[in-house]
Scaffold this active site. Structure first.
Site, PDB file in Angstrom:
ATOM      1  N   ASP A 121       0.768  -1.240   0.034  1.00  0.00           N
ATOM      2  CA  ASP A 121      -0.009   0.053   0.168  1.00  0.00           C
ATOM      3  C   ASP A 121       0.822   1.261  -0.049  1.00  0.00           C
ATOM      4  O   ASP A 121       1.615   1.310   0.912  1.00  0.00           O
ATOM      5  CB  ASP A 121      -0.815   0.127   1.150  1.00  0.00           C
ATOM      6  CG  ASP A 121      -2.295   0.549   1.103  1.00  0.00           C
ATOM      7  OD1 ASP A 121      -2.252   1.422   0.135  1.00  0.00           O
ATOM      8  OD2 ASP A 121      -3.207   0.362   1.790  1.00  0.00           O
ATOM      9  N   ASP A 122       0.516   2.202  -0.909  1.00  0.00           N
ATOM     10  CA  ASP A 122       1.247   3.567  -0.923  1.00  0.00           C
ATOM     11  C   ASP A 122       2.612   3.380  -1.193  1.00  0.00           C
ATOM     12  O   ASP A 122       3.448   4.305  -0.890  1.00  0.00           O
ATOM     13  CB  ASP A 122       1.065   4.185   0.383  1.00  0.00           C
ATOM     14  CG  ASP A 122      -0.481   4.734   0.261  1.00  0.00           C
ATOM     15  OD1 ASP A 122      -1.294   4.531  -0.427  1.00  0.00           O
ATOM     16  OD2 ASP A 122      -0.694   5.498   1.399  1.00  0.00           O
TER      17      ASP A 122
ATOM     18  N   HIS B  47      -9.638  -3.349  -0.108  1.00  0.00           N
ATOM     19  CA  HIS B  47      -9.668  -2.178   0.550  1.00  0.00           C
ATOM     20  C   HIS B  47     -10.018  -2.379   1.935  1.00  0.00           C
ATOM     21  O   HIS B  47     -11.353  -2.914   2.219  1.00  0.00           O
ATOM     22  CB  HIS B  47     -10.441  -1.038  -0.104  1.00  0.00           C
ATOM     23  CG  HIS B  47     -10.352   0.263   0.438  1.00  0.00           C
ATOM     24  ND1 HIS B  47      -8.887   0.942   0.533  1.00  0.00           N
ATOM     25  CD2 HIS B  47     -11.240   0.974   1.125  1.00  0.00           C
ATOM     26  CE1 HIS B  47      -9.305   1.845   1.320  1.00  0.00           C
ATOM     27  NE2 HIS B  47     -10.663   1.972   1.651  1.00  0.00           N
TER      28      HIS B  47
ATOM     29  N   ASP C 151       0.370  -0.133  -5.103  1.00  0.00           N
ATOM     30  CA  ASP C 151      -0.880  -0.192  -5.747  1.00  0.00           C
ATOM     31  C   ASP C 151      -1.454   1.219  -6.373  1.00  0.00           C
ATOM     32  O   ASP C 151      -2.281   1.450  -7.411  1.00  0.00           O
ATOM     33  CB  ASP C 151      -2.171  -0.467  -4.668  1.00  0.00           C
ATOM     34  CG  ASP C 151      -2.221   0.575  -3.596  1.00  0.00           C
ATOM     35  OD1 ASP C 151      -1.096   1.286  -3.477  1.00  0.00           O
ATOM     36  OD2 ASP C 151      -3.134   0.582  -2.686  1.00  0.00           O
ATOM     37  N   HIS C 152      -0.335   2.161  -6.189  1.00  0.00           N
ATOM     38  CA  HIS C 152      -0.447   3.493  -6.925  1.00  0.00           C
ATOM     39  C   HIS C 152       0.729   4.479  -6.342  1.00  0.00           C
ATOM     40  O   HIS C 152       1.402   4.003  -5.585  1.00  0.00           O
ATOM     41  CB  HIS C 152      -1.603   4.389  -6.512  1.00  0.00           C
ATOM     42  CG  HIS C 152      -2.051   4.191  -5.117  1.00  0.00           C
ATOM     43  ND1 HIS C 152      -1.391   4.974  -4.281  1.00  0.00           N
ATOM     44  CD2 HIS C 152      -3.161   3.814  -4.403  1.00  0.00           C
ATOM     45  CE1 HIS C 152      -2.054   4.645  -2.945  1.00  0.00           C
ATOM     46  NE2 HIS C 152      -3.084   3.997  -3.037  1.00  0.00           N
TER      47      HIS C 152
ATOM     48  N   CYS D 248      -6.618   3.747  -3.129  1.00  0.00           N
ATOM     49  CA  CYS D 248      -6.541   2.067  -3.030  1.00  0.00           C
ATOM     50  C   CYS D 248      -7.631   1.166  -3.679  1.00  0.00           C
ATOM     51  O   CYS D 248      -7.589   0.547  -4.657  1.00  0.00           O
ATOM     52  CB  CYS D 248      -6.690   1.856  -1.572  1.00  0.00           C
ATOM     53  SG  CYS D 248      -5.408   2.631  -0.452  1.00  0.00           S
TER      54      CYS D 248
END
Length: 465
Positions: free
Chosen positions: A34-35, A127, A309-310, A73
């Site tokens: 994540d992140d 999520h 994820d991004h 997310c």
């Protein structure tokens, strides 16, 4: 043939058709972090210590230009797990569950389960908030997973002791760090790594699809104190936006942009230090999973994917979060190990989308998708990382009722705010302006490029006028 008998036969047929090493289908280890932005050793950042992720990048193929389809997310994960664009799914927020809205679409892990694999979903795959109920019990995606695991509730109490501080004026609840006592396994990601190792040890003899969703470096920035100690505060380097940067358009950053105005230089250093500490912490958890892969001799039979994820901003454009369609918001780490592939150990600058992961695994494992996928298999890129690939990658984001549409190709990034463009346009030459500071959209010298990129944008987004 009776339908109930056909339902029993399909998984067996899928397993027989799956990609093989010898007579055994390939396993899949799918790690989503994540992140996580490409601020890693393998992406050329020597400040951050990530030896385990770097190891995978050196073993496999590292994608330098991989793009999420939405820099938040839930929309990002829903897109790559279902194989459809956010616009197609109608999921452009963290409030809609893809499994509830589209119960008949077959998710990536679900396809593997239906093809005879043991499937396990550990941690955050969809999520948080949509994969748990109000009492923090796990949302049961039983159609996708044989086994599911999540460290329940908030950060475990045993791992919530230690020095901590809220940043800025304290009004941003999530902007805080904790140098936690108790070691790795007092934190949820540490528990998750332990469970992933257990699953590998107990289920590696049967073809498996193991998804592991680590939460850090997502806020709040909690990690064992020893990881903070790796990053002396006075050695943290801060970004400085160029003074001659173009004026940002209204929608370029979220409306909450001003909430970071209370950040002092000390706050900024502590934020970035905490993010780096959490990144190294999660890398250590990845290392535990890889150590189990070593011990069980699974590398020769297992496809391994690791991605963020991004993207994420650490002060660029004055922003300390995600939710932008700048390069820093859309681009994220992505690497892939494929057993016996001759091109392992290389990197590629081919433009790819996370949307391409689903069809790639279908292709490599010899499966058949149950619905039409919007991405393209990366198998040709894996066979030749230097080959030209997609013309473009597409990312979108909402600002209230206005949708921002972005397209990037081998050189240019073009952004349109609103389907009709009333929110304005942005054009960046990424060969010279990687972080998108100098907007060329209104420069007459680039009118031809702008028109070409506008047509490319329309090709990816039917709603764009």
């Amino acid at each position: 043939m009776p339908k109930r008998l056909l339902n029993r036969i399909i998984p067996v047929l899928g397993l027989l058709m799956a990609g093989t090493v010898g007579a055994k289908p390939l396993n899949v280890l799918f790690i989503a972090i994540d992140d996580l932005r490409p601020e890693l050793g393998c992406y050329g950042n020597e400040e951050v210590m990530t030896p385990n992720i770097d190891r995978l990048a050196e073993m496999g193929v590292k994608f330098n230009r991989a793009y999420c389809q939405y820099p938040v997310c839930n929309p990002s994960r829903s897109s790559f797990l279902i194989g459809k664009r956010p616009d197609e799914l109608g999921i452009v927020s963290n409030k809609i569950s893809v499994r509830e809205k589209w119960p008949d679409l077959v998710s990536l892990p679900q396809l593997f389960r239906e093809s005879g694999y043991f499937t396990a979903g550990l941690g955050k795959l969809y999520h948080v908030g949509l994969d748990e109920n109000s009492d923090h019990t796990l949302f049961r995606d039983d159609v996708s997973f044989v086994h599911q695991y999540k460290a329940h509730g908030n950060e475990p109490k045993i791992g919530s002791q230690g020095e901590r501080r809220k940043l800025g004026d304290g009004s941003i609840g999530w902007a805080q760090w904790l140098m936690a006592e108790g070691g790795d396994e007092a934190q949820k990601d540490g528990m998750l790594a332990t469970e992933a190792v257990r699953v590998l040890e107990e289920h590696h003899e049967k073809p498996f699809f193991l998804s592991v969703g680590f939460h850090k470096p997502h806020d709040p920035f909690f990690a064992p104190k020893e990881y903070f100690e790796l990053y002396p505060l006075d050695e943290v380097k801060l970004n400085k936006d160029p003074q001659d940067a173009s004026t940002r358009l209204e929608f370029s950053v979220p409306s909450s942009y001003d909430r970071f105005s209370s950040f002092t230089e000390q706050d900024q250093r502590e934020f970035k230090r905490a993010y780096h500490a959490c990144t190294t912490f999660v890398d250590a958890q990845v290392g535990k999973v890889f150590a189990a892969m070593d011990r069980l001799k699974l590398w020769d039979s297992t496809i391994v994917i690791l991605l963020g994820d991004h993207g994420y901003h650490l002060g660029e454009h004055g922003w300390w979060n995600k939710v932008t369609v700048y390069e820093l918001g859309a681009n994220a780490p992505f690497m892939m190990w494929v057993p016996s592939a001759k091109t392992m150990g290389q990197e590629t600058d081919s433009v790819v989308e996370f949307l391409d992961i689903y069809p790639t695994l279908v292709d490599l494992c010899g499966l058949k998708a149950r619905h039409e996928l919007s991405g393209k298999s990366l198998k040709p890129v894996l066979a030749n990382p230097s080959r030209p690939w997609k013309n473009a990658a597409y990312t979108q984001v909402t600002r209230g009722r206005t949708m921002g549409y972005s397209v990037v190709n081998d050189r240019w990034r073009f952004i349109q705010w609103g389907a009709d463009g009333k929110g304005g346009y942005e054009l960046y030459d990424q060969s010279k302006d990687h972080d998108n500071y100098y907007n060329l959209a209104d420069n007459p010298e680039y009118k031809k490029v702008r028109n070409e990129m506008a047509e490319l944008l329309k090709a990816g987004f039917p709603a764009v006028q």
